[in-house]
Design an enzyme around this catalytic site. Structure first.
Site, PDB file in Angstrom:
ATOM      1  CE  LYS A   1      -3.798  -0.713   0.920  1.00 17.21           C
ATOM      2  NZ  LYS A   1      -4.933  -0.941   0.057  1.00 17.21           N
TER       3      LYS A   1
ATOM      4  CE  LYS B   1     -10.487  -6.068  -3.369  1.00 18.32           C
ATOM      5  NZ  LYS B   1     -10.216  -4.896  -2.503  1.00 18.32           N
TER       6      LYS B   1
HETATM    7  O1  164 Z   1      -7.682  -9.044   2.314  1.00 21.10           O
HETATM    8  C1  164 Z   1      -6.470  -8.747   2.305  1.00 21.10           C
HETATM    9  O2  164 Z   1      -5.606  -9.444   2.824  1.00 21.10           O
HETATM   10  C2  164 Z   1      -6.033  -7.456   1.665  1.00 21.10           C
HETATM   11  C3  164 Z   1      -7.206  -6.640   1.254  1.00 21.10           C
HETATM   12  C4  164 Z   1      -6.793  -5.329   0.655  1.00 21.10           C
HETATM   13  O3  164 Z   1      -5.664  -5.106   0.292  1.00 21.10           O
HETATM   14  C5  164 Z   1      -7.801  -4.324   0.498  1.00 21.10           C
HETATM   15  C6  164 Z   1      -9.060  -4.523   0.950  1.00 21.10           C
HETATM   16  C7  164 Z   1      -9.981  -3.439   0.968  1.00 21.10           C
HETATM   17  C8  164 Z   1      -9.577  -2.182   0.680  1.00 21.10           C
HETATM   18  C9  164 Z   1      -8.137  -1.923   0.513  1.00 21.10           C
HETATM   19  O4  164 Z   1      -7.518  -1.743   1.752  1.00 21.10           O
HETATM   20  C10 164 Z   1      -7.414  -3.060  -0.170  1.00 21.10           C
HETATM   21  C11 164 Z   1      -7.732  -3.047  -1.640  1.00 21.10           C
HETATM   22  O5  164 Z   1      -8.108  -1.978  -2.141  1.00 21.10           O
HETATM   23  O6  164 Z   1      -7.566  -4.071  -2.310  1.00 21.10           O
HETATM   24 MG    MG Z   2      -7.503  -2.399  -4.008  1.00 20.87          MG
END
Ligand code: 164
Ligand code: MG
Length: 366
Positions: free
Chosen positions: A163, A262
């Site tokens: 991130k 997702k």
């Molecule tokens: O579920 C995981 O281990 C990571 C999920 C993840 O990176 C995210 C989930 C939801 C919002 C964000 O923070 C990010 C994304 O955008 O993919």
């Molecule tokens: Mg994302």
């Protein structure tokens, strides 16, 4: 299938590693566990993966509880469906709220595959018996992120998502690339950039990233198309994609080169399958994203990722990435760098209902 009872468990758990986002620092995570019981007593489990605040998408835990109680549950209770796709179609009479819908629809898929005496993976058309997986490294001091990557590499992860924000992208990525020049590395910007940052984004091409996830806002298809023509790094859309229609728009505009699916964000597994099939037909690489979810949604994502068209390791890390103890057993874990696809009926795991009850802040029964 006729659903005789719906139960919602609003649970909250502490995260093992606080998750820093553009909204703030998440130390705890609320989610809603959905339990469907049919006339024969067979149960199906699903999960609403909305966050407690509307920073990732417009949904929240509270909006989901409202939509579930006042619209979705009254619509499916005591109604006969022969396939989860019919549930998805019926719930689409209501606008938006895909995560609330996905909680119900995902539980139907679990119940449906149990009634058919097959695994969820098989019901979805999955082929793989195990899947390679990626992991997300939270925003932190570069030294901490380097240590996390080192540990996750030892655990067997094949793809590393970090991130970043536009304040620290170059510094963090160059430090990671100095130490890990060849790892499969991607960044997730969660819409932190705009077209004014195009020169800064061009500089990231030197790092040979696997992709840049969601650099701009979720409705900025045109801006993403302009950016994609200017940079070599593939853009992956996440928050922009709520449905197959959004994928078709992104594809027509050449706004991205990769899509992350997702199930919560697109309204469930039925829409996820449509997007998967479209991306495969149009040679658009696709992978399964995560939502910092419990093992119920995670194992559902494992089943989805077992389809042949998912060619990039997804955000399907082990239960231990986020939880001291998950609400399923066996927990999601890596064995020789892979996650096995359960072959038991339905989700193929046992839901720890005792732990769910202990973690519940509120329980709703219909
Ligand atoms: O579920 C995981 O281990 C990571 C999920 C993840 O990176 C995210 C989930 C939801 C919002 C964000 O923070 C990010 C994304 O955008 O993919
Ligand atoms: Mg994302």
């Amino acid at each position: 299938m006729l659903i005789q009872q719906v139960e919602l468990f609003l649970i909250e758990q502490q995260l093992r590693i606080p998750f820093k986002t553009s909204y703030g620092l998440y130390e705890n995570r609320e989610t809603i566990i959905v339990k469907l019981t049919d006339a024969s007593g067979t149960v199906g489990f699903g999960e609403v993966v909305a966050f407690s605040e509307p920073w990732y998408t417009a949904e929240t835990i509270q909006t989901s509880l409202h939509i579930l109680q006042d619209f979705l549950i009254p619509t499916i209770l005591n109604k006969v469906f022969t396939h989860p796709s019919e549930v998805a179609e019926t719930l689409n009479i209501f606008k938006g709220n895909p995560m609330a819908k996905a909680g119900i629809e995902g539980a139907y898929w679990d119940l449906f595959s149990k009634k058919k005496d097959i695994s969820l993976a098989k019901a979805l058309g999955g082929m793989k018996e195990e899947i390679p997986v990626g992991v997300v490294v939270s925003m932190n001091e570069p030294e901490v992120m380097l240590q996390q990557i080192e540990r996750f590499q030892i655990e067997g992860y094949e793809r590393f998502k970090i991130k970043v924000s536009k304040q620290n992208d170059y510094e963090v990525i160059s430090k990671i690339r100095d130490k890990f020049p060849t790892i499969s590395l991607m960044i997730d910007a969660n819409s932190d950039y705009t077209l004014n940052d195009i020169e800064q984004l061009k500089r990231l091409d030197q790092f040979k990233l696997l992709m840049i996830e969601q650099p701009f806002g979720d409705r900025d298809f045109m801006d993403h198309a302009i950016l994609q023509k200017e940079i070599a790094t593939p853009i992956c859309l996440d928050e922009s994609i709520y449905s197959l229609e959004d994928v078709e728009i992104a594809f027509a505009l050449q706004a991205c080169k990769i899509i992350t699916i997702k199930p919560g964000r697109v309204g469930g597994l039925t829409e996820s399958l449509k997007i998967h099939d479209y991306c495969v037909e149009n040679n658009m690489p696709v992978w399964v994203g995560g939502m910092i979810e419990t093992g119920i949604s995670r194992i559902q994502n494992v089943a989805l990722a077992s389809l042949a068209g998912f060619t990039i390791p997804g955000d399907i890390s082990a239960s231990s990435r986020h939880w001291e103890q998950d609400i399923i057993y066996p927990e999601v874990k890596l064995e020789n760098g892979k996650v096995k696809v359960p072959n038991g009926v339905g989700l193929g795991i046992t839901v720890n209902e005792e732990r769910i009850k202990n973690l519940s802040k509120k329980v709703f029964k219909f």
